[in-house]
Design a protein around this motif. Sequence first.
Motif, PDB file in Angstrom:
ATOM      1  N   ILE A  45      11.104  41.334  -8.850  1.00 18.52           N
ATOM      2  CA  ILE A  45      11.603  42.614  -8.832  1.00 18.52           C
ATOM      3  C   ILE A  45      11.022  43.490  -8.253  1.00 18.52           C
ATOM      4  N   ALA A  46       9.862  42.537  -7.012  1.00 21.07           N
ATOM      5  CA  ALA A  46      10.030  43.902  -6.073  1.00 21.07           C
ATOM      6  C   ALA A  46      10.846  43.861  -5.182  1.00 21.07           C
ATOM      7  N   ALA A  47      11.351  43.137  -5.069  1.00 23.88           N
ATOM      8  CA  ALA A  47      12.479  43.170  -3.954  1.00 23.88           C
ATOM      9  C   ALA A  47      13.581  43.504  -4.055  1.00 23.88           C
ATOM     10  N   VAL A  48      14.082  42.886  -5.475  1.00 24.57           N
ATOM     11  CA  VAL A  48      15.151  43.824  -6.580  1.00 24.57           C
ATOM     12  C   VAL A  48      15.157  45.281  -6.263  1.00 24.57           C
ATOM     13  N   VAL A  49      13.816  45.855  -6.937  1.00 24.66           N
ATOM     14  CA  VAL A  49      13.684  46.722  -6.678  1.00 24.66           C
ATOM     15  C   VAL A  49      14.209  47.620  -5.913  1.00 24.66           C
ATOM     16  N   ALA A  71      13.934  50.428 -15.267  1.00 20.69           N
ATOM     17  CA  ALA A  71      13.217  51.557 -15.060  1.00 20.69           C
ATOM     18  C   ALA A  71      12.193  52.048 -13.258  1.00 20.69           C
ATOM     19  N   LEU A  72      11.763  50.115 -13.331  1.00 21.10           N
ATOM     20  CA  LEU A  72      10.637  51.078 -11.966  1.00 21.10           C
ATOM     21  C   LEU A  72      12.389  51.050 -10.512  1.00 21.10           C
ATOM     22  N   THR A  73      13.825  51.621 -10.214  1.00 19.73           N
ATOM     23  CA  THR A  73      14.485  51.604  -9.554  1.00 19.73           C
ATOM     24  C   THR A  73      14.267  53.267  -9.619  1.00 19.73           C
ATOM     25  N   HIS A  74      14.356  53.717 -10.950  1.00 19.36           N
ATOM     26  CA  HIS A  74      14.634  55.101 -11.214  1.00 19.36           C
ATOM     27  C   HIS A  74      13.237  55.875 -10.557  1.00 19.36           C
ATOM     28  N   VAL A  75      12.194  55.349 -11.238  1.00 15.94           N
ATOM     29  CA  VAL A  75      10.311  55.946 -11.369  1.00 15.94           C
ATOM     30  C   VAL A  75      10.849  55.375  -9.281  1.00 15.94           C
ATOM     31  N   LEU A  76      11.109  54.491  -8.467  1.00 17.77           N
ATOM     32  CA  LEU A  76      10.652  54.443  -7.200  1.00 17.77           C
ATOM     33  C   LEU A  76      11.726  55.482  -6.067  1.00 17.77           C
ATOM     34  N   GLY A 118      13.412  55.445   8.375  1.00 21.18           N
ATOM     35  CA  GLY A 118      13.372  55.492   7.668  1.00 21.18           C
ATOM     36  C   GLY A 118      13.443  54.826   5.601  1.00 21.18           C
ATOM     37  N   ILE A 119      14.637  53.953   5.782  1.00 25.77           N
ATOM     38  CA  ILE A 119      14.717  53.202   4.866  1.00 25.77           C
ATOM     39  C   ILE A 119      13.851  51.764   5.044  1.00 25.77           C
ATOM     40  N   LEU A 120      12.903  52.054   5.895  1.00 29.10           N
ATOM     41  CA  LEU A 120      12.001  50.639   6.046  1.00 29.10           C
ATOM     42  C   LEU A 120      10.563  50.577   5.658  1.00 29.10           C
ATOM     43  N   SER A 121      10.359  51.928   5.615  1.00 31.86           N
ATOM     44  CA  SER A 121       8.786  52.473   5.123  1.00 31.86           C
ATOM     45  C   SER A 121       9.133  52.930   4.087  1.00 31.86           C
ATOM     46  N   GLY A 122      10.541  53.483   3.760  1.00 35.04           N
ATOM     47  CA  GLY A 122      10.782  53.731   2.632  1.00 35.04           C
ATOM     48  C   GLY A 122      10.584  52.493   1.263  1.00 35.04           C
ATOM     49  N   SER A 123      11.170  51.466   2.062  1.00 31.88           N
ATOM     50  CA  SER A 123      10.910  49.865   1.261  1.00 31.88           C
ATOM     51  C   SER A 123      10.241  49.474   1.356  1.00 31.88           C
ATOM     52  N   ILE A 124       8.872  49.839   2.237  1.00 28.35           N
ATOM     53  CA  ILE A 124       7.197  49.550   1.773  1.00 28.35           C
ATOM     54  C   ILE A 124       6.730  50.254   1.239  1.00 28.35           C
ATOM     55  N   ILE A 125       6.407  51.454   1.047  1.00 28.18           N
ATOM     56  CA  ILE A 125       6.325  52.217  -0.321  1.00 28.18           C
ATOM     57  C   ILE A 125       6.847  51.392  -1.551  1.00 28.18           C
ATOM     58  N   VAL A 126       8.493  51.687  -1.475  1.00 21.04           N
ATOM     59  CA  VAL A 126       8.190  50.629  -2.634  1.00 21.04           C
ATOM     60  C   VAL A 126       8.144  49.973  -2.700  1.00 21.04           C
ATOM     61  N   PHE A 127       8.282  48.679  -2.624  1.00 24.00           N
ATOM     62  CA  PHE A 127       7.977  46.719  -2.693  1.00 24.00           C
ATOM     63  C   PHE A 127       6.189  47.293  -2.711  1.00 24.00           C
TER      64      PHE A 127
END
Lengths: 312, 350
Positions: A99-103, A184-189, A234-243
């Motif tokens: 789930i975390a990876a897909v989000v 839902a998680l995608t929307h939140v994050l 930026g995308i990668l650091s955002g990905s780390i936070i989101v993950f």
Amino acid sequence: MSMAASTDSQVQATAANPSTHAPPPRRPRRWPWTPYLLSAPGLALFAVLLLVPLVMTFLLSLNSFSFYGGIENVWQIGNYADIIADSYFHEVFLRTFRIAAVVTLLCALFGAPEAYILRRMKSPWRGLCLLIVLGPLLISVVSRTLGWALLFGSTGLVNQGLMAMGLIATPIEFMYTETGVIIALTHVLVPFMVLSVWASLQRLDPQVENAALSLGAGPLTVMRRVVLPQIVPGILSGSIIVFALAASAFATPAIIGGRRLKVAATLAYDEFLNTLNWPLGATVAVLLLIANVVIIVGCNRLVERRYKQVFE
Amino acid sequence: MAYLVLDQLTKRFGNWTAVDNVSLTVEKGELISLLGPSGCGKTTTLQMIAGFLDADGGRVMLDGQDLLAKKPNERGLGIVFQSYALFPHMTAAENVAFGLEMRRIARADRDRMVADALKLVGLEQYGDRHPRRMSGGQQQRVALARALVIKPSLLLLDEPLSNLDAKMREEMQIELRRIQRTVGTTMILVTHDQSEAMALSDRVVVMNKGRIQQVATPQEAYDHPANAFVANFLGRTNLLPGMVGGGAGGTVITVADSVWPVAQPMAAGPGALAVRPEKIGFVDAGGLSGTVLARVFQGTQWLFEIETAAGRLMVIRQHDGSPLPAERERVMVGWRTDDMAVMPADREAA
Ligand SMILES: Nc1ncnc2c1ncn2[C@@H]1O[C@H](COP(=O)(O)OP(=O)(O)OP(=O)(O)O)[C@@H](O)[C@H]1O
Ligand SMILES: [Mg+2]
């Protein structure tokens, strides 16, 4: 403190002036503890609120639990062995990280273009749209997730609408499914991704895009060859936070996934509050933390090595 | 038919007019300089030609075609940006190669052209370095190489040499001039450096507050400034207020106790007379009288400050042994009428 030090050395210099054989100016005496003293309040807060509970959770995970005897204060790693041996836990952990990876992927796919478009907007609209994008962060996670549940229920707006349009015959299951949790998680994050990409876009010189245009690159090529490589960090650091947030999310999977679709966080919660098997819950929590740290630190290393040349 | 035509080009930011009705024709192979104080609209003009800013009015024609109708990536111009605008994620060589890649030049040719371009700007050692690891001057030279390598027919240079040391700047100036002469590239050069503009350009365009003040050859603009702004902006000058009126032998301008014939037809009224310090000499009669306030020895020349009824004057005389007045001496100064410029009184004289 550097002010104090420089005043010190000035005093010494004037004092040394009258004498003709002035000794070489001594380095001003520094009290080596000042930095520690200054960061002490922060460190204390950190220790009390984070380190102590963490250590206690870890110790708890080493205890054993029996249905009749309750928690026994013994030190063993039986809980870890149980989890590693049991395929049920494998499934939960696998689901959590899937789930975390897909989000994370979805957030990157939506968030990065969103941030780019936002930056291109003109003054009043930009502020308004940014507010809308960041909106999810301003609403309590519970009411936001309940909104999703209402929208996605079998009699919810989405299913009713799709059925009215004749696109589907039976309601699509969103509740208690991975799809629902992911949406839902995608929307939140997604706001975290937008903010992170936004920050790296801020450093982008608009004339650099113009330079690429003037050299004959079409808008798509400019995007692919010039803009994207510059916002990848930026995308990668955002990905780390989101993950990290997606893997440890509780409220959203709890409401949308319910008891049927457990992730690591809801599993730990259930062990604590329903089964009352605190040691097992603590073990799940510790394993989640370790897995998260390993994945994130690993990715971070990769990013740093890859982009060290360009951005320092 | 001129090669590049700017026709009443205008750009407004809010209610501020950054470029105001700029009209200019540039011949093929000409090197023209835009000169003017900071914020006078030079960059804005170039950005409109390049297509990064939409003009609020006017036309730009290049080789008979309407340039404003084309997208920026179809204009095929070479541009050196004031901020360099290098691609930070690419090495110097990759930066230079980008335009060639877009033109689908074969790999082998491309590598050779990139190497040549880097060599031209003296950076052959720095091909695989990223811009962030280069000095300002090195980055500027990469930007120059990137614009030159695509061999554009029109080159827009926004202060391309501002960050180079004197020696490197001179070399690059010679290089630009050589390219312009041999390849026939038309160039528009924005520069703060007057001597650079004078040395390089076929014509200079002096701008102020978004308007063109004068378009002329460097020498003409220096010797016969169109107005007080140009006279002041290009080198040091003395600007003396006077009255233009009709005399017996034609139009004259009266400055304090002296009268000077005016060559061009002019309406009577307040005017100004501009004359360069080095063109003024000490005369016995028929000049402007004053007192020497100060004289300063500067090695090859003497600098005089002279108080007259029309204001203070700066005079430069060569140190060639001829007798020169002392301080507080009463003197009379004069100049050849060819060396002066007369213009209407200009309230905007800055
Ligand atoms: N995006 C913008 N929005 C509002 N005003 C602008 C904008 N860009 C430029 N200006 C204004 O337009 C005027 C001309 O700017 P421009 O950049 O063309 O000056 P310049 O002649 O290139 O100056 P410099 O020699 O300092 O580079 C300036 O007064 C500037 O403040
Ligand atoms: Mg400029």
